[in-house]
Design a protein around this motif. Structure first.
Motif, mmCIF file in Angstrom:
data_model
loop_
_atom_site.group_PDB
_atom_site.id
_atom_site.type_symbol
_atom_site.label_atom_id
_atom_site.label_comp_id
_atom_site.label_asym_id
_atom_site.label_seq_id
_atom_site.Cartn_x
_atom_site.Cartn_y
_atom_site.Cartn_z
ATOM 1 N N GLY A 66 -2.306 -58.351 -22.417
ATOM 2 C CA GLY A 66 -2.232 -59.508 -23.310
ATOM 3 C C GLY A 66 -2.986 -60.687 -22.747
ATOM 4 N N LEU A 89 -6.180 -56.616 -20.558
ATOM 5 C CA LEU A 89 -6.324 -55.881 -21.817
ATOM 6 C C LEU A 89 -6.043 -56.791 -22.998
ATOM 7 N N GLU A 90 -6.948 -56.769 -23.977
ATOM 8 C CA GLU A 90 -6.765 -57.579 -25.176
ATOM 9 C C GLU A 90 -7.114 -56.719 -26.398
ATOM 10 N N TYR A 95 -9.732 -62.890 -30.117
ATOM 11 C CA TYR A 95 -9.086 -63.514 -28.944
ATOM 12 C C TYR A 95 -9.897 -63.180 -27.685
ATOM 13 N N GLY A 117 -9.096 -53.370 -26.652
ATOM 14 C CA GLY A 117 -8.573 -52.143 -27.255
ATOM 15 C C GLY A 117 -7.095 -51.978 -26.976
ATOM 16 N N SER A 119 -3.515 -50.544 -25.476
ATOM 17 C CA SER A 119 -3.061 -50.129 -24.143
ATOM 18 C C SER A 119 -2.909 -48.607 -24.079
ATOM 19 N N ASP A 141 2.500 -59.546 -20.958
ATOM 20 C CA ASP A 141 2.616 -60.701 -21.851
ATOM 21 C C ASP A 141 2.026 -60.366 -23.216
ATOM 22 N N HIS A 142 2.081 -59.069 -23.595
ATOM 23 C CA HIS A 142 1.518 -58.659 -24.869
ATOM 24 C C HIS A 142 2.626 -58.434 -25.887
ATOM 25 N N LYS A 144 5.874 -57.541 -27.557
ATOM 26 C CA LYS A 144 7.121 -57.356 -26.790
ATOM 27 C C LYS A 144 7.688 -55.947 -26.929
ATOM 28 N N ASP A 169 6.698 -61.662 -19.024
ATOM 29 C CA ASP A 169 6.963 -62.932 -19.704
ATOM 30 C C ASP A 169 7.874 -62.690 -20.904
ATOM 31 N N ASN A 170 8.594 -63.716 -21.340
ATOM 32 C CA ASN A 170 9.347 -63.718 -22.607
ATOM 33 C C ASN A 170 10.514 -62.750 -22.677
ATOM 34 N N GLU A 199 7.406 -71.803 -23.128
ATOM 35 C CA GLU A 199 6.289 -72.739 -22.923
ATOM 36 C C GLU A 199 6.337 -73.908 -23.913
HETATM 37 O O1 OZS Z 1 4.391 -62.741 -29.271
HETATM 38 C C1 OZS Z 1 4.061 -63.184 -28.173
HETATM 39 N N1 OZS Z 1 3.112 -62.614 -27.446
HETATM 40 C C2 OZS Z 1 2.426 -61.471 -27.993
HETATM 41 C C3 OZS Z 1 1.055 -61.471 -27.404
HETATM 42 C C4 OZS Z 1 0.128 -60.705 -27.900
HETATM 43 C C5 OZS Z 1 -1.228 -60.735 -27.341
HETATM 44 O O2 OZS Z 1 -1.459 -59.523 -26.628
HETATM 45 C C6 OZS Z 1 -2.572 -58.858 -27.216
HETATM 46 N N2 OZS Z 1 -2.409 -57.448 -26.979
HETATM 47 C C7 OZS Z 1 -1.764 -56.555 -27.748
HETATM 48 N N3 OZS Z 1 -1.832 -55.326 -27.145
HETATM 49 C C8 OZS Z 1 -2.526 -55.514 -26.018
HETATM 50 C C9 OZS Z 1 -2.804 -54.431 -25.033
HETATM 51 F F1 OZS Z 1 -2.630 -54.881 -23.791
HETATM 52 F F2 OZS Z 1 -1.949 -53.452 -25.245
HETATM 53 F F3 OZS Z 1 -4.025 -53.965 -25.175
HETATM 54 C C10 OZS Z 1 -2.910 -56.802 -25.893
HETATM 55 C C11 OZS Z 1 -2.568 -59.307 -28.658
HETATM 56 O O3 OZS Z 1 -3.809 -59.070 -29.263
HETATM 57 C C12 OZS Z 1 -2.273 -60.784 -28.461
HETATM 58 O O4 OZS Z 1 -3.392 -61.474 -28.001
HETATM 59 C C13 OZS Z 1 4.686 -64.412 -27.643
HETATM 60 C C14 OZS Z 1 5.458 -65.157 -28.529
HETATM 61 C C15 OZS Z 1 6.054 -66.326 -28.090
HETATM 62 N N4 OZS Z 1 6.844 -67.075 -29.030
HETATM 63 O O5 OZS Z 1 7.440 -68.122 -28.648
HETATM 64 O O6 OZS Z 1 6.916 -66.649 -30.211
HETATM 65 C C16 OZS Z 1 5.903 -66.784 -26.779
HETATM 66 C C17 OZS Z 1 5.125 -66.032 -25.895
HETATM 67 O O7 OZS Z 1 4.953 -66.429 -24.599
HETATM 68 C C18 OZS Z 1 4.526 -64.846 -26.313
HETATM 69 O O8 OZS Z 1 3.815 -64.133 -25.391
#
Ligand code: OZS
Ligand code: MG
Length: 214
Positions: A66, A89-90, A95, A117, A119, A141-142, A144, A169-170, A199
């Protein structure tokens, strides 16, 4: 056409941070999120806990799940020893594009590899594609609901070693109940909760630090 929040965050970095100065990039993002628009960066309060764990582990190989805009990527990379590397990983290409520019502004391109891509696809390829043996530190941090399956995948792919640290995180907000239950009850982990706040808010949140026992 209307800009996106990540684009506005990047512009705040380019306007207020000094090129090549990672800490000024972190500060510019925190100021933007406190004064202008909330964004889901780990933030400064949990960020200080992240800093202390990174400094204690002194990792050579880091995995971040994330990237989002690269706030924690820059925060971690700024503390890594010279030859250390972070693979982040993103899933979302928009993003990833923003994160690459934030990372470039911080001058940390040489320490960071942004991989785009899912995970499920990339974790099994870590060894063959990136020459990774095992990770010293994993920052989750991706999405949840992916923390637990991806942790099990990391185990199955032999990417964790005795002593690998997982920092999540979270774990309270939004919450990762199945992951928490697993790392707190599995005999393969020693877990510790670091209480903090979501945060840029007063809501409770925290980081879970789990040591893989092998
Ligand atoms: O939803 C939250 N985070 C989701 C975060 C998601 C992020 O992780 C990426 N990702 C998805 N799969 C992969 C991988 F790695 F698999 F490729 C990477 C997504 O594209 C996005 O950029 C969040 C929400 C809150 N909030 O207060 O709602 C607070 C926070 O700190 C949070 O992190
Ligand atoms: Mg988060």
């Amino acid at each position: 056409t209307q800009s996106t929040r990540p684009q506005r965050l990047l512009h705040a970095v380019q306007k207020n941070a000094t090129r090549g100065d990672p800490r000024s990039v972190v500060k510019a993002i925190d100021n933007f999120c406190r004064q202008k628009e909330w964004a889901m960066n780990v933030g400064d309060e949990k960020g200080c806990i992240l800093d202390s764990v990174v400094s204690e582990v002194n990792p050579v190989t880091v995995l971040e799940l994330g990237t989002y805009c690269g706030y924690s990527t820059v925060r971690i990379a700024s503390l890594l020893p010279p030859r250390a590397k972070i693979i982040t990983l993103e899933f979302n290409p928009d993003y990833a594009k923003i994160a690459r520019q934030v990372i470039a502004w911080a001058g940390l391109e040489d320490k960071i590899q942004v991989v785009e891509g899912p995970s499920g696809e990339w974790i099994p390829k870590m060894k063959e594609q990136f020459g990774v043996k095992t990770f010293d530190l994993v920052f989750l941090d991706h999405w949840k609901d992916r923390y637990l399956p991806d942790t099990k995948l990391l185990e199955d792919c032999g990417l964790l070693r005795k002593g690998t640290i997982l920092l999540a995180d979270n774990v309270i907000c939004p919450g990762t109940p199945d992951y928490l239950e697993y790392v707190r009850n599995s005999p393969r982990y020693k877990s510790q909760y670091f209480k903090s706040h979501l945060e840029y808010t007063k809501a409770e949140d925290g980081l879970e630090k789990s040591v893989f026992l092998g």
